[in-house]
Scaffold this motif. Structure first.
Motif, PDB file in Angstrom:
ATOM      1  N   THR A 172       0.811  -1.222   0.000  1.00  0.00           N
ATOM      2  CA  THR A 172       0.000   0.000   0.000  1.00  0.00           C
ATOM      3  C   THR A 172       0.844   1.272   0.000  1.00  0.00           C
ATOM      4  N   GLY A 173       2.137   1.156   0.302  1.00  0.00           N
ATOM      5  CA  GLY A 173       2.949   2.340   0.532  1.00  0.00           C
ATOM      6  C   GLY A 173       2.750   2.901   1.919  1.00  0.00           C
ATOM      7  N   GLY A 174       2.097   2.133   2.784  1.00  0.00           N
ATOM      8  CA  GLY A 174       1.765   2.558   4.141  1.00  0.00           C
ATOM      9  C   GLY A 174       0.283   2.872   4.240  1.00  0.00           C
ATOM     10  N   VAL A 175      -0.384   2.361   5.273  1.00  0.00           N
ATOM     11  CA  VAL A 175      -1.832   2.560   5.367  1.00  0.00           C
ATOM     12  C   VAL A 175      -2.191   4.026   5.602  1.00  0.00           C
ATOM     13  N   ASP A 176      -1.255   4.812   6.171  1.00  0.00           N
ATOM     14  CA  ASP A 176      -1.534   6.239   6.292  1.00  0.00           C
ATOM     15  C   ASP A 176      -1.550   6.899   4.921  1.00  0.00           C
ATOM     16  N   GLN A 177      -0.643   6.463   4.041  1.00  0.00           N
ATOM     17  CA  GLN A 177      -0.627   6.987   2.681  1.00  0.00           C
ATOM     18  C   GLN A 177      -1.844   6.501   1.885  1.00  0.00           C
ATOM     19  N   LEU A 178      -2.289   5.288   2.152  1.00  0.00           N
ATOM     20  CA  LEU A 178      -3.502   4.786   1.516  1.00  0.00           C
ATOM     21  C   LEU A 178      -4.681   5.691   1.858  1.00  0.00           C
ATOM     22  N   ALA A 179      -4.817   6.060   3.123  1.00  0.00           N
ATOM     23  CA  ALA A 179      -5.899   6.960   3.534  1.00  0.00           C
ATOM     24  C   ALA A 179      -5.742   8.332   2.900  1.00  0.00           C
ATOM     25  N   ALA A 180      -4.515   8.809   2.804  1.00  0.00           N
ATOM     26  CA  ALA A 180      -4.289  10.128   2.202  1.00  0.00           C
ATOM     27  C   ALA A 180      -4.693  10.135   0.733  1.00  0.00           C
ATOM     28  N   ARG A 181      -4.396   9.044   0.013  1.00  0.00           N
ATOM     29  CA  ARG A 181      -4.772   8.971  -1.403  1.00  0.00           C
ATOM     30  C   ARG A 181      -6.286   8.956  -1.586  1.00  0.00           C
ATOM     31  N   LEU A 182      -6.995   8.497  -0.559  1.00  0.00           N
ATOM     32  CA  LEU A 182      -8.446   8.380  -0.653  1.00  0.00           C
ATOM     33  C   LEU A 182      -9.175   9.581  -0.055  1.00  0.00           C
ATOM     34  N   LYS A 183      -8.460  10.639   0.253  1.00  0.00           N
ATOM     35  CA  LYS A 183      -9.109  11.807   0.860  1.00  0.00           C
ATOM     36  C   LYS A 183     -10.238  12.367  -0.005  1.00  0.00           C
ATOM     37  N   PRO A 184     -10.100  12.452  -1.340  1.00  0.00           N
ATOM     38  CA  PRO A 184     -11.240  12.923  -2.132  1.00  0.00           C
ATOM     39  C   PRO A 184     -12.487  12.077  -1.940  1.00  0.00           C
ATOM     40  N   ALA A 266     -10.676  -0.472  -1.088  1.00  0.00           N
ATOM     41  CA  ALA A 266      -9.360  -0.311  -0.457  1.00  0.00           C
ATOM     42  C   ALA A 266      -9.114  -1.326   0.645  1.00  0.00           C
ATOM     43  N   LEU A 267     -10.180  -1.850   1.229  1.00  0.00           N
ATOM     44  CA  LEU A 267      -9.993  -2.878   2.268  1.00  0.00           C
ATOM     45  C   LEU A 267      -9.215  -4.072   1.735  1.00  0.00           C
ATOM     46  N   PHE A 268      -9.449  -4.412   0.481  1.00  0.00           N
ATOM     47  CA  PHE A 268      -8.812  -5.596  -0.085  1.00  0.00           C
ATOM     48  C   PHE A 268      -7.343  -5.341  -0.410  1.00  0.00           C
ATOM     49  N   ASP A 269      -6.948  -4.055  -0.503  1.00  0.00           N
ATOM     50  CA  ASP A 269      -5.526  -3.727  -0.618  1.00  0.00           C
ATOM     51  C   ASP A 269      -4.791  -4.009   0.684  1.00  0.00           C
ATOM     52  N   VAL A 270      -5.544  -4.217   1.748  1.00  0.00           N
ATOM     53  CA  VAL A 270      -4.970  -4.577   3.051  1.00  0.00           C
ATOM     54  C   VAL A 270      -5.126  -6.065   3.328  1.00  0.00           C
ATOM     55  N   PHE A 271      -6.323  -6.593   3.128  1.00  0.00           N
ATOM     56  CA  PHE A 271      -6.635  -7.927   3.642  1.00  0.00           C
ATOM     57  C   PHE A 271      -6.479  -9.072   2.647  1.00  0.00           C
ATOM     58  N   THR A 272      -6.505  -8.814   1.342  1.00  0.00           N
ATOM     59  CA  THR A 272      -6.424  -9.951   0.410  1.00  0.00           C
ATOM     60  C   THR A 272      -5.381  -9.806  -0.691  1.00  0.00           C
ATOM     61  N   ARG A 273      -4.926  -8.600  -1.030  1.00  0.00           N
ATOM     62  CA  ARG A 273      -4.051  -8.439  -2.190  1.00  0.00           C
ATOM     63  C   ARG A 273      -2.560  -8.447  -1.883  1.00  0.00           C
ATOM     64  N   PRO A 274      -2.074  -7.942  -0.747  1.00  0.00           N
ATOM     65  CA  PRO A 274      -0.631  -8.004  -0.485  1.00  0.00           C
ATOM     66  C   PRO A 274      -0.145  -9.457  -0.539  1.00  0.00           C
ATOM     67  N   PRO A 275       1.031  -9.716  -1.102  1.00  0.00           N
ATOM     68  CA  PRO A 275       1.448 -11.095  -1.365  1.00  0.00           C
ATOM     69  C   PRO A 275       1.344 -12.041  -0.170  1.00  0.00           C
ATOM     70  N   TYR A 276       1.793 -11.617   1.003  1.00  0.00           N
ATOM     71  CA  TYR A 276       1.736 -12.521   2.159  1.00  0.00           C
ATOM     72  C   TYR A 276       0.281 -12.842   2.515  1.00  0.00           C
ATOM     73  N   MET A 277      -0.572 -11.823   2.549  1.00  0.00           N
ATOM     74  CA  MET A 277      -1.975 -12.048   2.860  1.00  0.00           C
ATOM     75  C   MET A 277      -2.656 -12.858   1.755  1.00  0.00           C
ATOM     76  N   ASN A 278      -2.306 -12.567   0.504  1.00  0.00           N
ATOM     77  CA  ASN A 278      -2.970 -13.224  -0.604  1.00  0.00           C
ATOM     78  C   ASN A 278      -2.739 -14.730  -0.614  1.00  0.00           C
ATOM     79  N   ALA A 279      -1.491 -15.128  -0.361  1.00  0.00           N
ATOM     80  CA  ALA A 279      -1.194 -16.562  -0.382  1.00  0.00           C
ATOM     81  C   ALA A 279      -2.056 -17.303   0.625  1.00  0.00           C
TER      82      ALA A 279
END
Length: 392
Positions: A172-184, A266-279
């Motif tokens: 995600t580049g960091g979950v704080d950055q994920l939230a910042a990208r979603l500010k709009p 965006a939840l899935f960028d945390v819980f299902t898509r990162p390689p470790y979580m995805n496997a």
């Protein structure tokens, strides 16, 4: 290739390509369908408790639902039954289900997670696929955790929270950055809800990742976690027909739903898509899908009725996007599915094609018969490697 069924005719080349894929009964077609595997999210449900937090301030009361929290609605069941009927027609043309009458014993196999909404969704979809046939719906007992759909809760593979968090932060580049990208999108959600508080609809909390209390997963807090459920509830109440009405939720129109839907995606960028979580999330169900595709002699249709996490995890393992016209990229609507089609040519060479299938937003709301299927490019070898990692 995207194919919209029961809509206006599409390009001749598209129809020709679709015919080669689905009409295996014709002698002229070079490919015959041996087996179909469907991995689907359940249908329209009432909100999960806490999904739209009680401290979320809005300019209107939340609508009242006709069923208890988390349950499939009668409207959601009808949408799935219609979807099953549309699918039954092309499955019959492909030869994996009969055009008339009931499937032979074992020809249609349905397995669901243990939640009411998944069991009821499996029944509704099966009724469309095989009307009046009382298809058996398989699932574990209510107090059991099914590793196919909830592999982290079932602890089917070793789980290292530190490795999981590192993978999520890198992805995600960091979950704080994920939230910042979603500010709009967060700002638009406040406008859609017509908040009465100067600080927005929900309390502002910093983004944070930490191990879950049982050590089997990861907990996310912060703006994305707080807003994602609210965005999903807005979509669900729209397709259920609860909004907009003459007095409430006038601003929640389809275009806005798609934009704020990015918060749920965006939840899935945390819980299902990162390689470790995805496997770990894709492993058990992915292996079951591969086993079905590798056993063409069984024939027929397998349906696995689960959740958006299951569809997003398998899509990430396959390396394919989830992109449908009415929804945020990466999100999965009610009834959204990955459809795996096992094919064989005249020489006996086998191949697999994968489709992402959804019902358009207004289709679910109005209960019409439009279905969108998009052919996605996949690497089954990479998919096999990814699901194998869950055994480590």
């Amino acid at each position: 290739m995207r194919q919209i069924l029961n809509a206006r005719p599409v390009a001749t080349a598209l129809l020709a390509c679709a015919a080669l894929i689905w009409t295996g009964a014709s002698e002229a077609a070079p490919l015959r369908v041996e087996r179909v595997v469907v991995v689907m999210r359940h249908g329209v449900r009432a909100p999960i408790v806490g999904e739209a937090p009680e401290d979320t301030l809005t300019g209107a009361l939340w609508p009242t639902w006709p069923v208890p929290p988390e349950h499939l609605t009668p409207h959601g069941a009808k949408a799935l039954e219609i979807l099953g009927d549309v699918d039954r027609r092309w499955l019959a043309r492909s030869g994996v289900l009969p055009a008339r009458g009931c499937p032979a014993p074992g020809q249609l196999r349905v397995w669901t997670n243990t939640a009411e909404r998944t069991i009821a969704s499996g029944k509704a979809f099966a009724e469309g696929l095989a009307p009046g046939c009382d298809t058996p719906i398989g699932h574990l007992g209510p107090n059991q955790t099914d590793p196919l759909f909830e592999p982290l809760g079932a602890a089917v593979a070793p789980f290292d929270p530190a490795a999981a968090i590192a993978s999520i932060q890198a992805y995600t580049g960091g979950v704080d950055q994920l939230a910042a990208r979603l500010k709009p999108q967060l700002d638009e959600l406040d406008r859609v809800l017509d908040c009465r508080a100067p600080k927005g609809c929900s309390p502002v909390r910093p983004s944070k990742l930490q191990p879950s209390t049982d050590g089997r997963g990861i907990d996310l807090t912060g703006p994305v976690r707080d807003a994602s459920g609210t965005a999903q509830v807005l979509l669900l109440q729209y397709v259920e027909g609860l909004s907009p009405d003459r007095s409430n939720w006038r601003a929640v129109e389809p275009a806005a739903l798609k934009r704020v839907g990015a918060l749920h995606a965006a939840l899935f960028d945390v819980f299902t898509r990162p390689p470790y979580m995805n496997a770990r999330q894709a492993g058990p169900l992915g292996r079951r899908v591969l086993a079905a595709l590798d056993a063409p002699e069984a024939g027929g249709v397998d349906v696995f009725m689960g959740h958006d996490t299951n569809v997003t995890a398998l899509a990430a393992a396959l390396g394919v996007p989830l992109d449908a016209p009415d929804y945020a990229r990466g999100d999965v609507p009610p009834g959204g599915a990955l459809v795996f089609v096992a094919l064989v040519d005249k020489s006996g060479k086998r191949s697999v094609r994968v489709y992402y299938q959804t019902q358009p937003l207004e289709t679910i709301r109005r209960l019409d018969r439009r279905v969108t299927r998009s052919l996605v490019a996949v690497s089954l070898d990479a998919f096999r490697r990814r699901v194998a990692e869950a055994r480590e």
